[in-house]
Design a protein around this motif. Structure first.
Motif, short mmCIF file in Angstrom:
data_model
loop_
_atom_site.label_atom_id
_atom_site.label_comp_id
_atom_site.label_asym_id
_atom_site.label_seq_id
_atom_site.Cartn_x
_atom_site.Cartn_y
_atom_site.Cartn_z
N TRP A 202 -4.99 5.95 1.57
CA TRP A 202 -4.26 4.80 1.50
C TRP A 202 -4.52 4.26 0.03
O TRP A 202 -5.79 4.13 -0.23
CB TRP A 202 -3.97 3.91 2.48
CG TRP A 202 -3.25 4.12 3.66
CD1 TRP A 202 -3.85 4.82 4.63
CD2 TRP A 202 -1.85 3.64 3.98
NE1 TRP A 202 -2.78 5.01 5.79
CE2 TRP A 202 -1.53 4.33 5.13
CE3 TRP A 202 -0.84 3.25 3.28
CZ2 TRP A 202 -0.35 4.14 5.71
CZ3 TRP A 202 0.18 3.03 3.69
CH2 TRP A 202 0.62 3.53 5.16
N TYR A 203 -3.68 3.77 -0.83
CA TYR A 203 -4.11 3.11 -1.92
C TYR A 203 -3.36 1.81 -2.28
O TYR A 203 -2.21 1.57 -1.56
CB TYR A 203 -3.52 4.02 -3.25
CG TYR A 203 -4.26 5.34 -3.48
CD1 TYR A 203 -5.51 5.49 -4.08
CD2 TYR A 203 -3.68 6.58 -2.91
CE1 TYR A 203 -6.13 6.70 -4.19
CE2 TYR A 203 -4.26 7.76 -2.82
CZ TYR A 203 -5.46 7.88 -3.64
OH TYR A 203 -6.10 9.11 -3.74
N GLU A 204 -3.95 0.87 -2.86
CA GLU A 204 -3.48 -0.34 -3.03
C GLU A 204 -2.42 -0.25 -4.37
O GLU A 204 -2.92 0.09 -5.35
CB GLU A 204 -4.46 -1.72 -3.14
CG GLU A 204 -5.31 -2.02 -1.96
CD GLU A 204 -4.48 -2.73 -0.79
OE1 GLU A 204 -3.49 -3.42 -1.46
OE2 GLU A 204 -4.72 -2.62 0.35
N LEU A 205 -1.46 -1.14 -4.21
CA LEU A 205 -0.40 -1.07 -5.24
C LEU A 205 -0.84 -1.98 -6.11
O LEU A 205 -1.49 -3.37 -5.86
CB LEU A 205 1.00 -1.45 -4.89
CG LEU A 205 1.60 -0.16 -4.30
CD1 LEU A 205 3.11 -0.81 -3.92
CD2 LEU A 205 1.95 0.76 -5.47
N GLY A 206 -0.63 -2.21 -7.51
CA GLY A 206 -1.16 -2.92 -8.53
C GLY A 206 0.01 -3.51 -9.34
O GLY A 206 1.07 -3.14 -8.88
N ARG B 145 0.96 -1.14 0.08
CA ARG B 145 -0.05 -0.16 -0.07
C ARG B 145 0.74 1.36 0.06
O ARG B 145 2.01 1.22 0.43
CB ARG B 145 -0.74 -0.04 1.13
CG ARG B 145 -1.82 -1.16 1.21
CD ARG B 145 -2.69 -1.27 2.37
NE ARG B 145 -1.88 -0.94 3.71
CZ ARG B 145 -2.32 -0.73 4.93
NH1 ARG B 145 -3.37 -0.15 5.26
NH2 ARG B 145 -1.35 -0.86 5.88
N GLN C 115 5.26 4.60 -9.38
CA GLN C 115 6.15 3.25 -9.45
C GLN C 115 7.02 3.09 -8.39
O GLN C 115 7.70 4.04 -7.91
CB GLN C 115 6.79 3.33 -10.62
CG GLN C 115 5.82 3.16 -11.72
CD GLN C 115 6.80 2.96 -13.26
OE1 GLN C 115 7.97 3.40 -13.15
NE2 GLN C 115 6.24 2.72 -14.47
N GLU D 275 2.81 -0.70 -8.91
CA GLU D 275 2.54 0.56 -9.48
C GLU D 275 1.07 1.00 -9.00
O GLU D 275 0.05 0.11 -8.88
CB GLU D 275 2.60 0.13 -11.11
CG GLU D 275 2.49 1.70 -11.81
CD GLU D 275 2.77 1.24 -13.48
OE1 GLU D 275 4.02 1.49 -13.95
OE2 GLU D 275 1.80 1.03 -14.02
N LEU D 276 1.01 2.26 -9.21
CA LEU D 276 -0.29 2.87 -8.64
C LEU D 276 -0.70 4.08 -9.77
O LEU D 276 0.11 4.71 -10.16
CB LEU D 276 -0.08 3.58 -7.31
CG LEU D 276 -1.34 4.32 -6.94
CD1 LEU D 276 -2.51 3.51 -6.69
CD2 LEU D 276 -1.17 5.32 -5.52
N ILE E 269 -3.70 6.80 -10.66
CA ILE E 269 -4.40 7.69 -10.00
C ILE E 269 -5.12 8.58 -11.21
O ILE E 269 -4.53 9.47 -11.61
CB ILE E 269 -3.86 8.57 -8.77
CG1 ILE E 269 -3.49 7.67 -7.57
CG2 ILE E 269 -5.11 9.36 -8.21
CD1 ILE E 269 -2.94 8.22 -6.55
#
Length: 428
Positions: free
Chosen positions: A227-231, A112, A195, A210-211, A213
């Motif tokens: 918070w963001y989940e990484l892909g 994250r 990244q 990688e994120l 937005i």
């Protein structure tokens, strides 16, 4: 005769009395004779036989029930052959569980990121704050990594902000910020890319995640911090690979798999780039480079059928020249027996080439039981709706990512059941 029936009936015999009957005729007097007694051993024998028969019946019924239960379990695990396939397709034997696809259980968690966004409408500046990361996935055998981040906008990938490298940690604290000049009119289509890479001094930097937005869907009226989940890495490149629309149709009774390549779109950026340095400068050099390296390449689609990870059959469409959204509308028929449908994978590749360059893949798609996400859902829908074409749009994946997902097995070359069907061109 001397003894007629009438004389026999008129005969009178003398009474015979016995002590056991208490006196009476030779036939015995029912009133005076006691009831007959049955031996005890005979009663025990009768009761034992009845109990044995009852227990035997119960055991037989239990054995029959167990056999039926085992047969039901065995039929669920068996593979249905082509000869036993009826008009209704038993898709549950080859169809994967769609619940796992919807939940996204195939993709492991990559960590994250805590990011803050602030947009100044007066100066038209976007301030990006990278606070920290947590639960990153290690690629090294030590279980740790040396992470750092790269922040840029997809519309301007040359302007990149890189953070400091944090040694031997999976939860780095960055506390860094950067500013990008973004006009307000470009906000709906702007995409922020973050990244996270693992630093290696003498080799390439493997990506940890990688994120992406999209700024058009973010509320920039206030300061956003969440918070963001990484892909998986390569998401920004997937946006530039384009999309492909095709349909799948499978008939179990005849063992025919039909793939219809319909059209593609968004291929303008597949082979974009300038010409070589040897063309010279000035207006002539720039015009010559644009002529040789057109942003709209000549494209075609290649369809490959894999059996147990080995190439089995392949076909390709006609070449469409200088079109970012080519329309193919070509059908390919592959003979695939129902008994082998579980071991078959379909690899669809879009290739492009410039006027002075060799062809190279712009994007690929892997469909089959080993696929994941939207590709697995499309394959499952084809099996669930036999004899009916199922068309769907797919976003092309990077060729390197699909190549890593392909199964690699060494073994003899798969047999060829027969010549493949001809290419059928549908009416436009």
């Amino acid at each position: 005769p001397w003894l007629s029936p009438r004389r026999f009936l008129n005969l009178r015999f003398p009474p015979v009395r016995g002590p056991e009957c208490g006196g009476g005729s030779w036939l015995g007097d029912p009133a005076s004779c006691p009831p007959p007694t049955v031996p005890r051993w005979l009663l025990v024998t009768i009761l034992g036989g009845a109990a044995f028969l009852l227990v035997s019946c119960l055991l037989c019924a239990l054995c029959c029930w167990c056999r039926r239960r085992r047969r039901k379990k065995g039929t669920k695990k068996e593979t249905v052959g082509l000869a036993t396939a009826s008009s209704a397709t038993s898709a549950h034997l080859v169809q994967p569980e769609l619940d796992d696809v919807a939940l996204g259980l195939e993709e492991p968690r990559r960590g994250r990121l805590q990011v803050s966004l602030e947009y100044n409408f007066r100066s038209q500046e976007l301030r990006v704050g990278l606070k920290q990361a947590a639960d990153l996935r290690a690629l090294q055998a030590t279980g740790l990594a040396d992470p750092y981040a790269r922040i840029y906008l997809r519309s301007d990938p040359r302007r990149v902000h890189e953070t400091k490298v944090h040694r031997q940690t999976l939860s780095p604290v960055f506390n860094e910020s950067c500013v990008f000049q973004v006009p307000q009119a470009e906000l709906p289509e702007a995409l922020l890319v973050i990244q996270v890479l693992d630093f290696h001094r003498f080799s390439c930097q493997p990506p940890l995640g990688e994120l992406l937005i999209p700024l058009g869907t973010s509320d920039l009226q206030h300061v956003l911090e969440q918070w963001y989940e990484l892909g998986p890495s390569g998401g920004a490149q997937q946006e530039q690979n384009g999309e492909l629309c095709f349909s799948l149709r499978y008939v179990p009774s005849t063992g025919r798999l039909t793939v219809v390549i319909l059209e593609a779109r968004g291929l303008q950026q597949g082979l974009s780039g300038g010409g070589p340095a040897g063309l010279g400068g000035g207006a002539w050099g720039r015009g010559r480079a644009q002529q040789l390296f057109s942003p709209t390449p000549d494209s075609y689609v290649k369809v490959q059928l894999l059996l147990n990870g080995k190439k089995w059959k392949k076909k390709k469409t006609a070449v469409k020249s200088s079109s970012g959204s080519p329309y193919f509308n070509e059908a390919f028929v592959f003979p695939v027996p129902f008994s082998q449908i579980q071991d078959v994978d379909l690899l669809v590749s879009v290739w492009g080439r410039g006027r002075a360059s060799r062809a190279r893949p712009l994007g690929r798609l892997l469909l089959g039981g080993r696929a994941a996400g939207q590709q697995l859902r499309h394959w499952s829908d084809m099996l669930a709706h036999a004899r009916r074409p199922v068309a769907q749009w797919h976003r092309l994946r990077p060729p390197e990512e699909v190549a890593r997902a392909l199964p690699r097995k060494r073994g003899p070359r798969p047999p060829r059941p027969g010549p493949g069907g001809p290419v059928e061109t549908l009416p436009q």
